[in-house]
Structures are given as C-alpha cells and as structure tokens.
Design an enzyme around this catalytic site. Structure first.
Site, PDB file in Angstrom:
ATOM      1  N   ARG A   1       3.204  -0.057  -5.201  1.00 24.20           N
ATOM      2  CA  ARG A   1       3.223  -0.726  -3.821  1.00 24.20           C
ATOM      3  C   ARG A   1       2.006  -1.339  -3.740  1.00 24.20           C
ATOM      4  O   ARG A   1       1.438  -1.735  -2.522  1.00 24.20           O
ATOM      5  CB  ARG A   1       3.353   0.753  -2.853  1.00 24.20           C
ATOM      6  CG  ARG A   1       4.683   1.225  -2.757  1.00 24.20           C
ATOM      7  CD  ARG A   1       4.683   2.597  -1.958  1.00 24.20           C
ATOM      8  NE  ARG A   1       4.349   1.988  -0.291  1.00 24.20           N
ATOM      9  CZ  ARG A   1       5.556   1.383   0.297  1.00 24.20           C
ATOM     10  NH1 ARG A   1       6.619   1.589  -0.078  1.00 24.20           N
ATOM     11  NH2 ARG A   1       5.275   1.149   1.520  1.00 24.20           N
TER      12      ARG A   1
ATOM     13  N   TRP B   1      -2.913  -2.569  -1.690  1.00 24.09           N
ATOM     14  CA  TRP B   1      -2.644  -4.155  -2.052  1.00 24.09           C
ATOM     15  C   TRP B   1      -3.679  -4.922  -0.810  1.00 24.09           C
ATOM     16  O   TRP B   1      -3.254  -4.471   0.354  1.00 24.09           O
ATOM     17  CB  TRP B   1      -1.377  -4.404  -1.624  1.00 24.09           C
ATOM     18  CG  TRP B   1      -0.950  -5.725  -2.183  1.00 24.09           C
ATOM     19  CD1 TRP B   1      -0.615  -6.307  -3.368  1.00 24.09           C
ATOM     20  CD2 TRP B   1      -0.789  -7.029  -1.044  1.00 24.09           C
ATOM     21  NE1 TRP B   1      -0.163  -7.583  -3.219  1.00 24.09           N
ATOM     22  CE2 TRP B   1      -0.325  -8.071  -1.848  1.00 24.09           C
ATOM     23  CE3 TRP B   1      -0.947  -7.070   0.255  1.00 24.09           C
ATOM     24  CZ2 TRP B   1      -0.175  -9.463  -1.627  1.00 24.09           C
ATOM     25  CZ3 TRP B   1      -0.914  -8.464   0.809  1.00 24.09           C
ATOM     26  CH2 TRP B   1      -0.500  -9.573   0.055  1.00 24.09           C
TER      27      TRP B   1
ATOM     28  N   HIS C   1      17.462 -36.284 -11.847  1.00 20.76           N
ATOM     29  CA  HIS C   1      16.913 -36.731 -10.482  1.00 20.76           C
ATOM     30  C   HIS C   1      15.555 -36.749 -10.746  1.00 20.76           C
ATOM     31  O   HIS C   1      15.122 -36.826  -9.443  1.00 20.76           O
ATOM     32  CB  HIS C   1      17.811 -36.379  -9.419  1.00 20.76           C
ATOM     33  CG  HIS C   1      19.167 -36.660  -9.320  1.00 20.76           C
ATOM     34  ND1 HIS C   1      19.788 -37.944  -9.286  1.00 20.76           N
ATOM     35  CD2 HIS C   1      20.134 -35.831  -9.780  1.00 20.76           C
ATOM     36  CE1 HIS C   1      21.271 -37.942  -9.284  1.00 20.76           C
ATOM     37  NE2 HIS C   1      21.135 -36.762  -9.605  1.00 20.76           N
TER      38      HIS C   1
ATOM     39  N   CYS D   1       0.787  -1.247   0.144  1.00 19.52           N
ATOM     40  CA  CYS D   1      -0.039  -0.201   0.189  1.00 19.52           C
ATOM     41  C   CYS D   1       0.759   1.152   0.011  1.00 19.52           C
ATOM     42  O   CYS D   1       2.126   1.146   0.503  1.00 19.52           O
ATOM     43  CB  CYS D   1      -0.977  -0.076   1.143  1.00 19.52           C
ATOM     44  SG  CYS D   1      -2.103  -1.255   1.228  1.00 19.52           S
TER      45      CYS D   1
ATOM     46  N   GLU E   1      16.670 -17.196 -10.798  1.00 21.57           N
ATOM     47  CA  GLU E   1      15.841 -15.892 -10.982  1.00 21.57           C
ATOM     48  C   GLU E   1      15.255 -15.794 -12.399  1.00 21.57           C
ATOM     49  O   GLU E   1      14.173 -15.120 -12.422  1.00 21.57           O
ATOM     50  CB  GLU E   1      17.082 -14.863 -10.860  1.00 21.57           C
ATOM     51  CG  GLU E   1      16.833 -13.309 -11.243  1.00 21.57           C
ATOM     52  CD  GLU E   1      15.939 -12.772 -10.306  1.00 21.57           C
ATOM     53  OE1 GLU E   1      15.447 -13.401  -8.998  1.00 21.57           O
ATOM     54  OE2 GLU E   1      15.244 -11.671 -10.624  1.00 21.57           O
TER      55      GLU E   1
ATOM     56  N   LYS F   1       5.385  -3.926  -4.825  1.00 23.63           N
ATOM     57  CA  LYS F   1       6.921  -3.624  -4.716  1.00 23.63           C
ATOM     58  C   LYS F   1       7.492  -4.002  -3.463  1.00 23.63           C
ATOM     59  O   LYS F   1       8.754  -4.535  -3.121  1.00 23.63           O
ATOM     60  CB  LYS F   1       7.211  -2.219  -5.064  1.00 23.63           C
ATOM     61  CG  LYS F   1       8.639  -2.131  -5.276  1.00 23.63           C
ATOM     62  CD  LYS F   1       9.119  -2.531  -6.657  1.00 23.63           C
ATOM     63  CE  LYS F   1      10.655  -2.522  -6.869  1.00 23.63           C
ATOM     64  NZ  LYS F   1      11.030  -3.239  -7.796  1.00 23.63           N
TER      65      LYS F   1
ATOM     66  N   LYS G   1      11.502 -14.286 -12.841  1.00 23.75           N
ATOM     67  CA  LYS G   1      11.194 -13.236 -13.661  1.00 23.75           C
ATOM     68  C   LYS G   1      10.236 -13.880 -14.633  1.00 23.75           C
ATOM     69  O   LYS G   1       9.124 -13.089 -14.738  1.00 23.75           O
ATOM     70  CB  LYS G   1      12.423 -12.629 -14.307  1.00 23.75           C
ATOM     71  CG  LYS G   1      13.327 -11.758 -13.558  1.00 23.75           C
ATOM     72  CD  LYS G   1      12.887 -10.642 -13.221  1.00 23.75           C
ATOM     73  CE  LYS G   1      12.882 -10.009 -11.896  1.00 23.75           C
ATOM     74  NZ  LYS G   1      12.932 -10.753 -10.843  1.00 23.75           N
TER      75      LYS G   1
ATOM     76  N   GLU H   1       6.730 -14.396 -12.671  1.00 22.06           N
ATOM     77  CA  GLU H   1       5.851 -12.819 -12.434  1.00 22.06           C
ATOM     78  C   GLU H   1       5.604 -12.082 -13.343  1.00 22.06           C
ATOM     79  O   GLU H   1       4.671 -11.006 -13.116  1.00 22.06           O
ATOM     80  CB  GLU H   1       6.550 -12.375 -11.097  1.00 22.06           C
ATOM     81  CG  GLU H   1       8.181 -11.733 -11.635  1.00 22.06           C
ATOM     82  CD  GLU H   1       8.680 -11.046 -10.636  1.00 22.06           C
ATOM     83  OE1 GLU H   1       8.100 -10.726  -9.563  1.00 22.06           O
ATOM     84  OE2 GLU H   1       9.994 -10.885 -10.665  1.00 22.06           O
TER      85      GLU H   1
ATOM     86  N   ASN I   1      -1.771   1.825   5.961  1.00 24.68           N
ATOM     87  CA  ASN I   1      -0.904   0.962   5.360  1.00 24.68           C
ATOM     88  C   ASN I   1      -0.546   0.052   6.537  1.00 24.68           C
ATOM     89  O   ASN I   1       0.038   0.468   7.625  1.00 24.68           O
ATOM     90  CB  ASN I   1       0.531   1.477   4.894  1.00 24.68           C
ATOM     91  CG  ASN I   1       1.333   0.575   4.329  1.00 24.68           C
ATOM     92  OD1 ASN I   1       1.086  -0.361   3.924  1.00 24.68           O
ATOM     93  ND2 ASN I   1       2.580   1.205   3.951  1.00 24.68           N
ATOM     94  N   GLY I   2      -0.793  -1.149   6.553  1.00 29.87           N
ATOM     95  CA  GLY I   2      -0.536  -2.182   7.711  1.00 29.87           C
ATOM     96  C   GLY I   2      -1.857  -2.765   7.869  1.00 29.87           C
ATOM     97  O   GLY I   2      -2.634  -3.086   6.956  1.00 29.87           O
TER      98      GLY I   2
HETATM   99  C1  F6R Z   1      10.741 -10.064  -7.624  1.00 25.31           C
HETATM  100  C2  F6R Z   1      10.724  -9.330  -6.369  1.00 25.31           C
HETATM  101  C3  F6R Z   1      10.818 -10.119  -5.036  1.00 25.31           C
HETATM  102  C4  F6R Z   1      11.361  -9.125  -4.189  1.00 25.31           C
HETATM  103  C5  F6R Z   1      11.277  -9.605  -2.834  1.00 25.31           C
HETATM  104  C6  F6R Z   1      12.043  -9.146  -1.623  1.00 25.31           C
HETATM  105  O1  F6R Z   1      11.071  -9.495  -8.697  1.00 25.31           O
HETATM  106  O2  F6R Z   1      11.083  -8.298  -6.807  1.00 25.31           O
HETATM  107  O3  F6R Z   1      10.684 -11.483  -5.207  1.00 25.31           O
HETATM  108  O4  F6R Z   1      13.049  -9.387  -4.603  1.00 25.31           O
HETATM  109  O5  F6R Z   1       9.741  -9.361  -2.443  1.00 25.31           O
HETATM  110  O6  F6R Z   1      12.065  -7.637  -1.914  1.00 25.31           O
HETATM  111  P1  F6R Z   1      12.955  -6.847  -1.326  1.00 25.31           P
HETATM  112  O7  F6R Z   1      14.136  -6.893  -2.012  1.00 25.31           O
HETATM  113  O8  F6R Z   1      12.511  -5.442  -1.341  1.00 25.31           O
HETATM  114  O9  F6R Z   1      13.358  -7.390   0.167  1.00 25.31           O
END
Ligand code: F6R
Length: 615
Positions: free
Chosen positions: A27, A75, A511, A2, A488, A610, A492, A495, A101-102
């Site tokens: 956010r 969110w 395996h 949020c 990774e 984010k 990517k 998501e 927020n929370g």
């Molecule tokens: C994927 C992504 C998430 C963050 C994870 C941790 O693209 O962005 O997997 O890496 O939520 O976020 P931070 O780095 O802000 O602790």
C-alpha cells in the site's frame, strides 16, 4: 494508499504490528513506523525512511516491548520520505500517537493555529496536526475516544486514523471519514486487530468488521464498540472471511508477482465458480440486479476504471458489444466524472477496481449513480468502498494480490466482464441456443488455456528477455481485442522494468509511431490467429522492413509469423473472444523477466502503491 495496522491483546504487539505491515507493504513503501505501549504507560516509537526492511532492522537493533501497538507504511503525499515524516506522529508530550491514511486538506490552517497555541511540530506532514489536535481536546477535558472523534470531525478530507494514548491501557481508537481506504477490525479471543486491508488480518482471525465512512471504533482486547461520527452507538454484523493463508505466502516463487501470474488459471476458475449452469448453458449472475426488461431497455454500457482495470474494461466493452449487442464503450474513470456525462437509467456503468478503493473510480461510480444510471462494480475486495458506491458488486474472488502490479486481478476482471456480457446477452435475447452454448463452453475451457499459455511462455520468455532487457524502449502493438493487451503489456513493462514502453493499435504505426523503429526498440506484436491476423502480419512486415526487432505473440502452428519475427512466444489455439485473456500471460511474463534481469524490486515498484485513494 498507506497502510495502517493496530493490535491490542496479550501478545508481543511489535511482532503482530510488523507482521501486519509486511502484509500491507504493497500500500506504500516510502517509509514505515510503529508505536508500542506497555501497561505501565510507556510508549516506544520506531520509524525509518525507505522500505519496511529498514524498520525491521531498526526494531531488531532497538527492540520494544508492549502488548498494544499501531503501525504505518507510507506513500508520501506531504513531505518527502524520511524518518521524521514517517508515522506514527506524536503530540508534544509523546503520549498520543496517530497513524493516518488520507490527506488533511486544512492542515495549514490547523497547524498555524496549533503553533500559535504553543504546539511544536517535528515533521513536514499534514498528518502531524492530528495528535496535537487530540491533545488540545483532551486538555479541554474530553475522554480519549471523544477527543479522537472530535479531532476527526475537524479534519477536512477523507481519512482513516488509528490512535493510542500511553495512559489508556488496552485502548486503540480508529476513525474513518469519507473514502481514504478502508479500515477493517478483526476480532480474536482476548485480542483485537485493526488493518487497512484483509491480508494483515487473515493470519490472525476470520471474524472481521469493515468500518464504513463516518464511523469510529473503540477497540479493546475484549471486543470493540462502533459509533457514528455524531457519537451515537452503531452496530453491524461481523463478516466471516475465509481466505487460505497460503495466498499470503510467496512459496518457491522469487516474487509475489510471479506467483500471482502463475495463479491465473486458478483465479479464472474462481471467477467462474458457480456462475455457469452447464445443464442450461446459462450464465447465472445473481448479483446483477437487472430484470430481463431492464436489460432489454439498456441502450448503453460503459466500463470505467484506471490503469490495468481500464484495460480490462476496454476488453469488457468489446464483450458486451459482441455478446449482448448493446453499444458499449470504456473511459478513464477520472475523466468521466469531470465532464458532466449524459446518463440515465438506460445506461449501465460498470466500474472495475481490484482494490475497490481507487478514488477516481469511486467518484465516477457515485456520480453515475447520482445521475440515475444503473451501476455495478467488478472488484477483488469484499466489503470495500466500491461495493457500496455501486448498486451491486461482482467479486472476482482472485484472492489477495500482493504484487503492486495487477496481474491475476486483471484476468479475473476480464472473465467477470465476459460473464456479465453473457448474462446481458441472455437477458436481451441476443445470446441463445448454440451460440450461448459455445460461449459457455469456451469460457469453461479458459483456465486450461491459461495454464497452457503459461507453460508456453515460460519456455521462451526468459531467453527473449535476456536478448532485450537493455533496450531503452519497447513498443507493444495489437489489433481489435488485442489492442488493450498491447496497452497492458506496455504498462507492465513500464512499471516493473522502468523501461519506456508504449502500447497501441498496430493500425496506428504508419501514422507516426513507426518513426521510432530502429534496432534498439523491440516491437512486441500480438499476432494471434483471428480475423485481424493478416493485418497484423502486414504491420510486422513493415516493422521488419525498417530494421525493428519483432517479438511476436502468436497462436501455435502459425508458420507465417516464424518467417517474419525474430522471436515468437506461442499461445494455445484460443477462441478469439478469449485471446485477450490468454495473451495477457506472455506480456506479463516478458515484463517480469525483463524487470528481474534488471534487478528491480518487482513486487514494490518505485513510486507506486497498490491502491490509489487520492485523486
Ligand atoms: C497497474 C496497476 C494500476 C491499477 C490502477 C487501478 O499494474 O495495478 O494501473 O490497475 O491503479 O487500480 P484498481 O484496480 O485498484 O482500481
């Protein structure tokens, strides 16, 4: 999770608040809303379910006027995304508005009591109890700022709130308790701003105060006053943040994510800036508060993080082991803090979190510190909670990352982890002389290598994505330092494109996972030239023998790969320790192009936010 914004001054508050929400949409984007007040005591509320565009349209067709406003991008936690559940929430009289927020952990109990006292609720959210609580305290005679302080004190659970009263011209009161994401207050001339994060403030001011937990701020156009949650006055210096506005603009790129992928050479350069002394071939990390003796005494380094940051930590652990010859490992932050880990002052725990707000990582850092371990964080967020949770903070200086999927911050985090490993190696005497000079020269070349990797990937990825964007599943495989990049790449892909993907060590294939191989599952093989290259070629041959299409990411000039793979994305010749950084580029671009062909909203993938401030 949020985003909250606030503005008080002389400008059209709706414009400033909406602009702030645009910059904080990463956010959370389940719904958005705002409240604007004029000087005659009128309050206007506009809320819409779904992405911010819906609110922008609503305000376009039903404009509001006033010079004070608060806004929210959500969110969803309690209650589905709908206009009724969107913030701001108001009290029964429609005079008090709150963005939150929370989580209000005791909302059921508060709601039941308020309802018994005649309060009617319009939403299914936990947040709606807050304006009602404030209203009750006002009715008992408390001034508005006092009512907000007392209400914040009665809520269980970390939160950040911003509140306005229709009949209190110029005034916005914000409170922060625990860590539910930050609150920054921006000082202008005859105006002031509130935001969860810097991108909403950068267009307006560079003078910023970061609220700490258990604080309240009373904001008026002429300035602000900080108080503790006990009601005492508090003071702290204002930060000057110097971030170019261009970082917030998409420019000619179709998505911020694509722009941020292309910013990686610059981001790496900024992470290195003033941290390498070329005359002495030394890495100088003044932020790391460990003496040589303390470095020598370390018997373990542990990287923690979540998602992409964990992958950066996995690479970081390998760097520390190789360069500082110290046992190093990595762990999911959320699991680490719940298993009673054995720690002491000879363990260094490094939390990686680009947002500096991830609840799981903060919790783990605090836990580690409380148990006497040395702690550090790698973050892109100055003033964030992570910078306080750990003993020291290494800022990666990547600049604002607007795309929800982390890209350039991962590269910057890996670079910073490399520098930490070099600094530890120097301190422990495991990295000196020619070896140290070589490592320093290598990392100094990284921005150029990333530039070359981008150019090479740009040349081929689009056509490859066109051939495979309809696949139902992808596998990413790698060995050694490239295994985290396989993970990774899969993350990517999942998501951004919503295609199922798995990332694993190529050694694991036989395996079990090789059973998945068939015509419809492209295998992205990270087969760069290094000591494990022959083994990667074997893995690729085994996939091909079973009819699996292979997209290899390889070092330019590797003929063997061309013979085995269906497609090749080339990368420049790169020292093996830096291959994970360079190989990140093609997997990001492959996911991006695939998602783009599918028409997805890449900057704001569904269900994500984010910063993840809830556990
Ligand atoms: C994927 C992504 C998430 C963050 C994870 C941790 O693209 O962005 O997997 O890496 O939520 O976020 P931070 O780095 O802000 O602790």
């Amino acid at each position: 999770m949020c985003g909250i914004v606030g503005y008080t001054g002389t400008r059209d508050a709706a414009g400033v608040v909406l602009d702030g929400l645009v910059h904080l949409a990463y956010r959370g984007y389940d719904s958005a809303g705002m409240a604007v007040a004029d000087d005659d005591g009128n309050l206007f509320l506009r809320k819409a379910a779904g992405k911010l565009d819906n609110l922008l349209q609503l305000v376009g067709s039903e404009p509001v006027r006033g010079s004070r406003g608060i806004g929210h991008t959500r969110w969803a936690t309690h209650g589905p995304p709908s206009a009724a559940n969107a913030h701001p929430h108001a009290d029964g009289a429609g005079e008090i508005v709150v963005v939150h927020n929370g989580i209000v952990e005791n909302y059921a109990e508060l709601k039941a009591r308020l309802a018994a006292n005649g309060h009617a609720f319009l939403s299914e959210t936990d947040s709606e109890v807050i304006p009602h609580l404030i209203q009750e305290l006002l009715a008992d005679g408390a001034p508005f700022e006092e009512a907000v302080r007392l209400a914040a004190g009665r809520i269980h659970g970390a939160h950040a709130i911003a509140c306005m009263h229709a009949k209190e011209p110029g005034l916005i009161v914000a409170a922060r308790r625990g860590n539910a994401g930050g609150v920054a207050v921006g000082a202008g001339t005859g105006e002031a701003f509130i935001a969860s994060d810097l991108p909403a403030l950068i267009p307006h001011t560079s003078r910023v105060l970061f609220m700490e937990p258990e604080e309240l701020v009373i904001v008026r156009p002429e300035g602000f006053e900080l108080r503790t949650m006990e009601g005492r006055r508090a003071s702290r210096s204002v930060h000057y943040v110097d971030v170019p506005r261009s970082i917030l603009e998409r420019g000619a790129y179709k998505h911020f994510t694509l722009k941020e992928i292309h910013e990686q050479p610059d981001a790496a350069q900024r992470a290195l800036h003033e941290r390498i002394a070329f005359e002495s071939d030394e890495v100088a990390l003044s932020e790391l508060p460990l003496s040589k003796a303390e470095m020598a005494a370390l018997n373990r380094v542990l990287f923690i993080g979540m998602g992409t940051s964990l992958h950066a930590g996995q690479v970081g652990a390998r760097y520390v082991e190789t360069l500082a010859r110290t046992p190093a490992s990595f762990e999911i932050a959320a699991e680490f803090s719940h298993r009673d880990p054995a720690l002491d002052e000879r363990t260094l725990v490094i939390g990686i979190t680009q947002s500096g707000e991830t609840a799981d990582t903060l919790h783990a850092l605090r836990e580690a510190r409380a148990q006497g371990a040395r702690t550090a964080c790698i973050t892109n967020a100055p003033g964030s909670e992570a910078t306080r949770a750990a003993e020291c903070a290494l800022l990666v200086h990547a600049g604002a990352e607007v795309g929800v999927a982390s890209t350039k911050t991962m590269v910057s985090s890996m670079v910073t982890a490399y520098l930490i490993a070099c600094a530890l190696g120097q301190g422990r005497g495991t990295l000196s002389g020619e070896r140290a000079a070589k490592r320093v020269d290598d990392i100094a070349r990284l921005p150029a290598l990333l530039g070359a990797s981008l150019e090479m990937a740009d040349a081929s990825v689009e056509a490859i994505a066109e051939r495979c964007f309809k696949s139902r599943s992808f596998l990413f495989i790698g060995r050694g330092l490239l295994e985290p990049i396989a993970r990774e790449g899969a993350l990517k892909m999942k998501e951004t494109s919503y295609i199922h993907a798995d990332g694993l060590s190529a050694a694991e294939m036989k395996h079990g996972p090789i059973a998945l191989i068939g015509g419809d599952t492209p295998v992205v093989a990270l087969a760069l030239r290094n000591s494990l290259y022959p083994k990667m070629l074997n893995a690729v041959a085994q996939v091909r023998a079973r009819g699996g299409p292979v997209i290899a990411v390889a070092t330019e000039g590797s003929k063997e790969v061309t013979e085995l793979a269906d497609d090749v994305i080339w990368t420049p010749e790169t020292p093996s320790l830096l291959q994970p950084v360079v190989a990140t580029v093609p997997v990001q671009l492959l996911a991006y192009r695939t998602a783009d062909l599918l028409g997805n909203d890449i900057d704001q993938p569904r269900n994500l936010a984010k910063s993840v401030t809830v556990e």
